[in-house]
Design a protein around this motif. Sequence first.
Motif, short mmCIF file in Angstrom:
data_model
loop_
_atom_site.label_atom_id
_atom_site.label_comp_id
_atom_site.label_asym_id
_atom_site.label_seq_id
_atom_site.Cartn_x
_atom_site.Cartn_y
_atom_site.Cartn_z
N PHE A 167 -35.90 -21.73 13.26
CA PHE A 167 -36.45 -21.02 14.41
C PHE A 167 -37.52 -21.85 15.10
CE2 PHE A 167 -39.20 -18.15 16.69
CZ PHE A 167 -38.33 -17.22 17.24
N ARG A 168 -38.36 -22.52 14.29
CA ARG A 168 -39.47 -23.30 14.86
C ARG A 168 -39.00 -24.56 15.54
NH1 ARG A 168 -42.83 -21.87 10.20
NH2 ARG A 168 -44.11 -20.13 10.91
N ASN A 169 -37.79 -24.99 15.25
CA ASN A 169 -37.31 -26.23 15.87
C ASN A 169 -37.38 -26.10 17.39
OD1 ASN A 169 -34.67 -27.84 16.97
ND2 ASN A 169 -35.71 -28.90 15.33
N ARG A 170 -37.86 -27.16 17.99
CA ARG A 170 -38.08 -27.20 19.43
C ARG A 170 -36.82 -26.81 20.22
NH1 ARG A 170 -37.88 -31.60 22.50
NH2 ARG A 170 -37.17 -32.77 20.70
N LEU A 171 -35.67 -27.19 19.67
CA LEU A 171 -34.44 -27.02 20.44
C LEU A 171 -33.71 -25.72 20.13
CD1 LEU A 171 -33.15 -30.69 20.22
CD2 LEU A 171 -34.30 -29.57 22.14
N PHE A 172 -34.32 -24.86 19.31
CA PHE A 172 -33.58 -23.68 18.86
C PHE A 172 -33.12 -22.80 20.03
CE2 PHE A 172 -33.49 -19.27 17.06
CZ PHE A 172 -32.31 -19.43 16.36
N GLU A 231 -48.07 -17.47 19.01
CA GLU A 231 -47.83 -17.50 20.46
C GLU A 231 -46.45 -18.08 20.77
OE1 GLU A 231 -50.40 -19.47 23.93
OE2 GLU A 231 -51.54 -18.78 22.19
N ASN A 232 -46.16 -19.17 20.09
CA ASN A 232 -44.88 -19.84 20.29
C ASN A 232 -43.72 -18.95 19.81
OD1 ASN A 232 -43.31 -22.05 21.02
ND2 ASN A 232 -43.29 -22.82 18.92
N MET A 246 -39.09 -15.58 20.92
CA MET A 246 -38.41 -14.30 20.72
C MET A 246 -38.13 -13.64 22.06
SD MET A 246 -40.28 -12.72 17.33
CE MET A 246 -39.21 -11.27 17.17
N GLY A 247 -39.07 -13.79 22.98
CA GLY A 247 -38.88 -13.23 24.33
C GLY A 247 -37.68 -13.88 25.02
N GLN A 248 -37.62 -15.20 24.93
CA GLN A 248 -36.53 -15.92 25.60
C GLN A 248 -35.17 -15.53 25.00
OE1 GLN A 248 -37.97 -19.85 24.79
NE2 GLN A 248 -39.01 -20.03 26.78
N LEU A 249 -35.14 -15.37 23.69
CA LEU A 249 -33.88 -15.01 23.03
C LEU A 249 -33.50 -13.56 23.35
CD1 LEU A 249 -34.56 -16.88 19.70
CD2 LEU A 249 -32.67 -17.36 21.27
N LYS A 259 -45.81 -4.35 16.49
CA LYS A 259 -45.92 -3.63 17.76
C LYS A 259 -45.78 -4.58 18.95
CE LYS A 259 -49.37 -0.59 16.61
NZ LYS A 259 -50.54 0.22 16.87
N GLN A 260 -46.29 -5.81 18.76
CA GLN A 260 -46.30 -6.75 19.89
C GLN A 260 -44.97 -7.45 20.10
OE1 GLN A 260 -49.24 -9.77 19.18
NE2 GLN A 260 -50.65 -8.27 18.35
N LEU A 261 -44.12 -7.44 19.08
CA LEU A 261 -42.93 -8.29 19.13
C LEU A 261 -41.67 -7.51 19.46
CD1 LEU A 261 -43.70 -10.42 15.95
CD2 LEU A 261 -43.93 -11.14 18.31
N PRO A 262 -40.71 -8.18 20.08
CA PRO A 262 -39.46 -7.49 20.40
C PRO A 262 -38.57 -7.35 19.16
CG PRO A 262 -39.36 -9.76 21.15
CD PRO A 262 -40.72 -9.56 20.55
N ILE A 263 -39.00 -6.50 18.24
CA ILE A 263 -38.25 -6.32 17.00
C ILE A 263 -37.46 -5.02 17.07
CG2 ILE A 263 -38.53 -5.80 14.53
CD1 ILE A 263 -40.94 -7.74 14.64
#
Length: 578
Positions: A417-422, A454-455, A460-463, A486-490
């Motif tokens: 997930f953390r990979n820049r290109l994910f 933050e990243n 997660m927002g982009q996905l 609460k803050q995340l699109p889960i």
Amino acid sequence: MIPFVSHAGNSGSLFRALFSQIPVAALLIDHSGVVVKKNPAFNSFWSTGPEIRDGSFNIYSSVFSGAGDFAETLRTVFRGKGQSSREYQIDLSPYGDPRGLRTLSVTMVPVLSGHRVTSVFLLIEDVTEQRVADEKIHRLVFYDTLTGLPNRNLMLDRIGQRLSYLQRYPRNDALILVNIDRFRVINDARGNQVGDAFLVAIGKRLLSLMREADTVARMNADEFAILLPSDEASAEEISMKTLIVIERIRESLKNPFEFEGEMAIVTASYGITLLPGGKEDAPVAVLRRADTALHRAKAAGGGHYAFFDPDMGNSASESYQVERELRRALSNGELRVFLQPQVNAQREFVSAEVLVRWQHPTRGLVFPGSFIPIAEQTDLIIDVGEWVMERACEILVDTGSMGLPLRLSVNVSPRQFRNRLFVPWMRELIARTGADASCLTLEITESLFMGDLENTVMKMGQLTELGVRFSVDDFGTGYSSLAYIKQLPIHELKIDKAFVQDAPNDANDAALVETILAVAALLNLRVVAEGVESEPQADFLNSRADVTHQGYLFGRPEPAEKWIDQWKRAGSGCILTP
Ligand code: C2E
Ligand code: CA
Ligand code: CA
């Protein structure tokens, strides 16, 4: 040197006498850079330049100005409160100096009037010879004369630097001692000259195999050392990297060396230690550990390696073996995708989790528990994860086109997930395969919310924009903070099987499951209970909330093809939960 304070009267003439008589070239510069005064020593030092003949020149537009940040340093002295003088080294070619480039040491002494710096003395000395001598001494002290590599002193120095760095940034480096097997035989049989040439060639070869950040040193006669600074956090990762390096050296040593028309092949023994070894570690202690390991490796008869900490060696070499085989497995098509059903309270099938397996040529079907954690130590997990995700998308396309929509959950490792290109990779994959992203749930773990949140939020927002949903896997085992949920699109929480299985009998686990269910209801999240194996477990859940079940009670993971075939025959799509 203290700042010079100008006064009228006696000190003025004292100053003039001093200025004209000191044997050091001196200039007095005003704030705009104009040379107000120069002394006789300067004239003879800087004999024939046009600037000098003109009588006055501006320091900022002279040869000085082009040299590094000389002008900037001088301006700083002018701007400052004049509390101290500055020393500055500069490489210049004074006009007419037949010797070419010289190293000048310039001392800048501010002259104060009140608190203002009105002018600056420049005392200029030629320190070229001194520097050449310094460098020569430095080379003799820190470099091996035969191979030109750093020597033991420099290696100790570098280890010391790394130890203090590693105190601030907790991670591990590795030190490898490389000792040439049976070097004495070569020396005795062919003479010292060949022996020397041999060592030079080995040194060159080692150096060519390393990265720039690594230090290769010659420690003594037939012994080299390699310091591998690590960007990795864990001891396992650097241990495995070390074995990769050793393998590279072994491969390279298989190419014969050639001397006076004769070929020779050598092997080496390797002693490895990790650093730091505790809080009080010291460079000599590091060397001693590597040396102990080297002795053990030598005792095995040449060509072997040993870790100072044998446990580290065993686990690293196993991991290394698995990693190598897994790479091969990926390209040989040995990985398999299994699916495990997820059902609702009415036991209707609603979705499935994608689980990877490895069909090993000799070991049979290998479960992810014995290779995923190893793959996660390197970027190999990205390849495995991408492979699984591609299969998942293909299944979605296949079942979607048959009119049998399916929801699939796919595990995504934090490193993947953390990979820049994910995100771009996912975008491209969905476009390429034509899979319906809204049927895809990514299972992530709570560890992703530690560190660069933050990243994570951004990705997660982009996905989510692509249509993908998120599930928090093994919920309750990690750092479970409601604040981030609460803050995340889960969309979904998965209760770890440990809690599910003990909930009917263990009051603590029951309370935990109930709390998770309450939180999920509050935040309007779907809940999947993992590892449901018995009726009491299913009942416990069903009596408390609307829960999705995943467990052996309803179905084990099965090969995807088999599973899909059965399901196509049954001829109905899953109930796509909102
Ligand atoms: P997980 O994500 O927690 O997956 C659930 C595990 O629980 C699976 O083990 C599944 O077979 C097992 N399980 C399901 N129902 C029951 C049950 O009723 N009883 C018991 N005792 N176990 C049950 P599996 O397939 O061995 O996977 C183990 C772990 O490997 C997974 O745990 C996941 O963390 C990881 N994994 C599997 N596939 C992938 C993948 O494609 N990518 C990544 N990154 N990790 C994967
Ligand atoms: Ca999972
Ligand atoms: Ca899980």
